[in-house]
Write a protein that holds these residues in place. Structure first.
Motif, PDB file in Angstrom:
ATOM      1  N   SER A  38     -10.155  -0.094  -7.916  1.00  0.00           N
ATOM      2  CA  SER A  38     -10.455  -1.186  -6.991  1.00  0.00           C
ATOM      3  C   SER A  38     -10.037  -0.850  -5.570  1.00  0.00           C
ATOM      4  O   SER A  38     -10.798  -1.053  -4.620  1.00  0.00           O
ATOM      5  CB  SER A  38      -9.757  -2.473  -7.451  1.00  0.00           C
ATOM      6  N   LEU A  39      -8.828  -0.348  -5.411  1.00  0.00           N
ATOM      7  CA  LEU A  39      -8.374  -0.078  -4.051  1.00  0.00           C
ATOM      8  C   LEU A  39      -9.133   1.093  -3.438  1.00  0.00           C
ATOM      9  O   LEU A  39      -9.341   1.130  -2.218  1.00  0.00           O
ATOM     10  CB  LEU A  39      -6.862   0.145  -4.009  1.00  0.00           C
ATOM     11  N   PHE A  42     -12.403  -0.537  -2.211  1.00  0.00           N
ATOM     12  CA  PHE A  42     -12.167  -1.340  -1.009  1.00  0.00           C
ATOM     13  C   PHE A  42     -11.934  -0.460   0.212  1.00  0.00           C
ATOM     14  O   PHE A  42     -12.439  -0.739   1.301  1.00  0.00           O
ATOM     15  CB  PHE A  42     -10.970  -2.273  -1.232  1.00  0.00           C
ATOM     16  N   SER A  51      -8.762  -3.072   4.428  1.00  0.00           N
ATOM     17  CA  SER A  51      -8.985  -3.207   2.990  1.00  0.00           C
ATOM     18  C   SER A  51      -7.735  -3.694   2.270  1.00  0.00           C
ATOM     19  O   SER A  51      -7.838  -4.429   1.285  1.00  0.00           O
ATOM     20  CB  SER A  51      -9.442  -1.870   2.403  1.00  0.00           C
ATOM     21  N   LEU A  55      -7.785  -7.094  -0.016  1.00  0.00           N
ATOM     22  CA  LEU A  55      -7.521  -6.953  -1.444  1.00  0.00           C
ATOM     23  C   LEU A  55      -6.333  -7.795  -1.903  1.00  0.00           C
ATOM     24  O   LEU A  55      -6.312  -8.281  -3.040  1.00  0.00           O
ATOM     25  CB  LEU A  55      -7.273  -5.476  -1.775  1.00  0.00           C
TER      26      LEU A  55
END
Length: 263
Positions: A38-39, A42, A51, A55
């Motif tokens: 996910s990171l 992002f 980001s 997040l």
């Protein structure tokens, strides 16, 4: 932060962020390693510094769902032992973000992702013999002097990585598994840990300009994808082939880290 860039994302980029938000929910209730993917997404779609601020509220939403699911299995003595060291790491990470520009942050996130992939591989080799089950006890190794030193070391590293890149999950996963926590004890303790730590990070991120009205509106659009991810994780936690999934997560993390380093 140039928040206007958040409004210039394409449909495909929003779809990528939505998928990353779904993985946030899934990681909180099933496999924490999914969060590194996910990171990476992002940081690839949005400016690297921005980001982390976008997040963070999504992570908190996932943390709330995880606490509601596994709240009975948390081990609070372990949490209280970790928090002072984590606070030091968060402060150090905040000072780093004050100094670092977007390029440095992007490179740092890429390097942290590769480091976390290596840590995860090492963790898996060390914990392959640990069987799934529910154990919320605190092993003797955690209460010893060496255990306290280990908690401080992991706490500082976890606080720094979670502040700079929201990447404290693999660090804390390694610590909890090495301390002897089994599946439900691990999930319950980490759920409360990250909820408290991530909420604590909010004023730091807002003070750095990483969270504002525009970023929160994007979060509102993405938060709806966190819920099905968490429900999917709750359903899959006892069914998933975790070994194969972690291999895919590690591969995706490495690709994401290399991509950020080469940008």
């Amino acid at each position: 932060m140039n928040t206007m860039t958040l409004w210039h994302i394409s449909g495909w980029e929003f779809a990528a962020l939505a998928f990353a938000a779904l993985l946030v929910g899934f990681s909180k209730t099933a496999v924490s390693g999914a969060n590194t993917v996910s990171l990476a997404i992002f940081a690839a779609v949005l400016p690297a510094r921005a980001s982390t601020g976008v997040l963070l509220p999504l992570l908190i939403a996932g943390d709330v769902l995880a606490v509601l699911t596994y709240r009975r299995h948390a081990h609070w003595p372990t949490l209280w032992r970790l928090f002072p060291a984590v606070a030091v790491g968060v402060v150090v990470g905040t000072l780093f973000l004050v100094w670092a520009d977007d390029g440095v942050v992007r490179t740092s996130i890429g390097a942290i992702l590769l480091l976390m992939a290596g840590v995860t591989l090492w963790r898996r080799r060390r914990t392959e013999s640990v069987k799934s089950g529910d154990a919320t006890h605190e092993p003797d190794a955690v209460t010893s002097r060496a255990g306290r030193m280990k908690a401080r070391s992991y706490g500082v590293l976890g606080g720094f990585t979670t502040m700079v890149a929201n990447a404290g999950g693999p660090v804390m996963s390694l610590y909890l598994l090495s301390a002897g926590f089994r599946k439900l004890g691990f999930l319950g303790t980490s759920a409360f840990f990250f909820l408290i730590v991530n909420v604590t990070k909010v004023p730091f991120s807002a003070g750095l300009g990483l969270i504002d009205g525009r970023s929160l509106l994007l979060d509102a659009a993405l938060a709806v994808f966190v819920v099905p991810g968490a429900l999917l994780g709750k359903w899959a936690v006892n069914r998933i082939n975790q070994r194969l999934f972690e291999q895919l997560v590690i591969a995706a993390t490495v690709v994401g880290g290399v991509q950020l380093l080469l940008r």
